[in-house]
Design an enzyme around this catalytic site. Structure first.
Site, short mmCIF file in Angstrom:
data_model
loop_
_atom_site.label_atom_id
_atom_site.label_comp_id
_atom_site.label_asym_id
_atom_site.label_seq_id
_atom_site.Cartn_x
_atom_site.Cartn_y
_atom_site.Cartn_z
N HIS A 62 5.29 1.09 0.58
CA HIS A 62 6.61 1.63 -0.38
C HIS A 62 7.57 2.00 0.42
O HIS A 62 8.34 3.21 -0.05
CB HIS A 62 6.18 2.34 -1.52
CG HIS A 62 5.40 1.70 -2.71
ND1 HIS A 62 5.00 2.14 -3.98
CD2 HIS A 62 4.38 0.56 -2.53
CE1 HIS A 62 4.48 1.55 -4.44
NE2 HIS A 62 3.99 0.48 -3.69
N HIS A 115 -2.27 -8.44 -5.55
CA HIS A 115 -0.95 -8.59 -6.22
C HIS A 115 -0.18 -9.26 -5.40
O HIS A 115 0.06 -8.90 -4.08
CB HIS A 115 -0.41 -7.38 -7.05
CG HIS A 115 -0.16 -6.11 -6.07
ND1 HIS A 115 1.14 -6.13 -5.44
CD2 HIS A 115 -0.99 -4.82 -5.62
CE1 HIS A 115 1.13 -5.03 -4.70
NE2 HIS A 115 0.12 -4.33 -4.92
N GLU A 133 2.13 -6.12 -10.60
CA GLU A 133 1.27 -4.97 -10.25
C GLU A 133 2.31 -3.76 -10.21
O GLU A 133 1.93 -2.56 -10.57
CB GLU A 133 0.41 -5.19 -9.18
CG GLU A 133 -0.73 -3.87 -9.12
CD GLU A 133 -0.25 -2.87 -8.20
OE1 GLU A 133 -0.98 -1.59 -8.45
OE2 GLU A 133 0.70 -2.74 -7.58
N GLU A 134 3.41 -3.79 -9.40
CA GLU A 134 4.24 -2.65 -8.87
C GLU A 134 4.86 -2.45 -10.01
O GLU A 134 5.75 -1.09 -10.11
CB GLU A 134 4.98 -3.01 -7.85
CG GLU A 134 4.24 -3.56 -6.79
CD GLU A 134 3.56 -2.43 -5.91
OE1 GLU A 134 3.87 -1.13 -6.39
OE2 GLU A 134 3.03 -2.58 -4.89
N ASP A 193 3.23 -9.14 -5.83
CA ASP A 193 4.41 -8.65 -6.05
C ASP A 193 4.80 -7.61 -4.99
O ASP A 193 3.77 -6.87 -4.40
CB ASP A 193 5.02 -8.33 -7.52
CG ASP A 193 3.95 -7.16 -7.92
OD1 ASP A 193 2.75 -7.41 -7.57
OD2 ASP A 193 4.56 -6.19 -8.47
N ASP A 253 0.99 -3.99 1.59
CA ASP A 253 0.94 -3.78 -0.04
C ASP A 253 1.72 -4.72 -0.54
O ASP A 253 2.84 -4.55 -1.10
CB ASP A 253 1.58 -2.39 -0.11
CG ASP A 253 1.22 -1.99 -1.88
OD1 ASP A 253 0.53 -2.60 -2.54
OD2 ASP A 253 2.00 -1.29 -2.19
N GLU A 302 -6.17 -3.58 -1.85
CA GLU A 302 -5.03 -2.70 -1.71
C GLU A 302 -5.21 -1.74 -0.49
O GLU A 302 -6.56 -1.55 -0.13
CB GLU A 302 -5.00 -1.54 -2.79
CG GLU A 302 -4.52 -2.26 -4.21
CD GLU A 302 -3.10 -2.19 -4.36
OE1 GLU A 302 -2.08 -1.96 -3.38
OE2 GLU A 302 -2.57 -2.68 -5.32
ZN LIG Z 1 -0.50 -2.29 -4.02
#
Ligand SMILES: [Zn+2]
Length: 382
Positions: free
Chosen positions: A355, A79, A143-144, A81, A111, A168
């Site tokens: 994150h 992903h 995705e997030e 984003d 990520d 991932e």
């Molecule tokens: Zn991810």
């Protein structure tokens, strides 16, 4: 032969293009610059690039970049984003690559924008050889937040291949299972009135108390019924997350709303769980003389499981020396499986660093990741 910038230069360029996805509009930026950048590099290497904008968000798109043709083949998926970020909490610029202490710092380094230069580097070794089956680099949007990028691909039926690896961060260990995810709201509507006389109203908060007790009883039943020892938390979970109701101590509470999430194990169905909850609420509404409604707060994501005897799982286990495991986070895995592909999650970096401020990918995972992806390409595309 066309060339692309060196791996870490590509990584820096991808991190420099902001691509936050968020359900709150103030943070959301779209991902087009990242997609355009990837498409530029991949086109120059001979990939056929298809940029597919999301249905209702022109500033977001998926990219399907294909080398070779024909049925079958391997998808390397990521992903584009990132989650929102708070720059003040970072010790360096989150929107560029900082190499320090053998770590590659930056928002999305692990990520997972950092996966793409690694996949491109792995692909470079195959540009001059005819591929028997195509190699597809897939880059998704959102995705997030909503997973709308992968959801739309699943609905469109593209890309088609035999295998998919989602990069991932798993410390390069193969993952073949995770739980599903859904978030729901239950709203209880009673009748407000003066607190001095209960017969003037019907207390929604008291009704919610009974609803919550019933949800917790249902949770216990689910946890009796379902158990998977391959997960760290071996049972399905149901978390009561937040509750809002009433306004004053001297007023009978007229309305109360509860938000909860459910994480189902592979083998369970989100729809069945929701249906059971709904069936249980009906008699409570009648008995308590309140209106009870149930609604989804997000589009549910199915639990993910790729069978242990899958060719892809076996290959990844053999190449890494690790047997496939489960993870606690959700991915686009179930959506890629809907496209008919055997799917695993396996990529460089650790979810422990995702994150959060000072996100990084350990530098010593980069070359092993390139080598691992190259071996997978060699096995499934040559
Ligand atoms: Zn991810």
């Amino acid at each position: 032969m066309s060339t692309v910038p060196p791996l870490l230069t590509m990584m820096n360029e991808l991190l420099s293009e902001i691509s936050v996805s968020s359900t709150s509009a103030q943070w959301d930026t779209g991902n087009r610059q990242v997609i355009d950048k990837l498409a530029g590099w991949l086109s120059s290497l001979g990939f056929n690039c298809e940029i597919i904008p999301l249905a209702e968000q022109a500033n977001k798109a998926n990219l399907i970049a294909t080398l070779g043709s024909g049925p079958g083949g391997l998808v390397l998926s990521g992903h584009t984003d990132t989650v929102p970020f708070n720059e003040e909490l970072w010790d360096m610029n989150p929107l560029s690559l900082t190499e320090q202490d053998n770590k590659l710092f930056g928002l999305g380094s692990t990520d997972m924008k950092g996966f793409f230069p690694i996949a491109i580097e792995a692909a470079k070794a195959f540009l001059d050889q005819p591929l028997k089956e195509p190699l597809i680099i897939l880059a998704t949007a959102d995705e997030e937040s909503s997973m709308d990028g992968a959801r739309e691909l699943a609905a469109q039926g593209a890309p088609k291949a035999r295998f998919a690896v989602i990069g991932e961060p798993t410390d390069l260990k193969p993952i073949r299972m995770h739980k599903g995810m859904m978030m729901n709201a239950i709203k209880v509507e009673g009748r407000a009135g003066h607190s001095s006389n209960p017969s003037l109203g019907n207390n929604a908060m008291e009704a919610m108390h009974i609803v919550m007790a019933d949800l917790m009883a249902f949770r216990a039943e689910l946890q009796e019924r379902y158990n998977n020892p391959l997960f760290k938390v071996t049972v399905p979970t149901l978390n009561l997350g937040c509750i809002h109701g009433g306004d004053n101590p001297n007023r009978i509470c007229g309305q109360c709303e509860l938000h909860f999430d459910v994480r189902a194990l592979p083998g369970m169905s989100n729809a069945d769980v929701l249906n059971e909850i709904s069936q249980r609420l009906k008699p409570l509404a009648t008995q308590l003389k309140v209106n009870i409604s149930l609604r989804s707060l997000i589009k549910p994501l199915a639990p993910f499981e790729q069978s242990a005897d899958s060719v892809l799982v076996k290959a990844a286990e053999q190449l890494t020396g690790h047997s496939a495991e489960s993870v606690a986070f959700a991915t686009e895995g179930p959506l890629l499986q809907q496209l008919g592909m055997e799917t695993i999650v396996m990529g460089p970096g650790s979810i422990d660093q995702a994150h959060q401020p000072n996100e990084y990918m350990a530098l010593n995972q980069v070359q092993p990741a390139v080598d691992l992806l190259a071996q997978l390409i060699g096995r499934f595309c040559l």
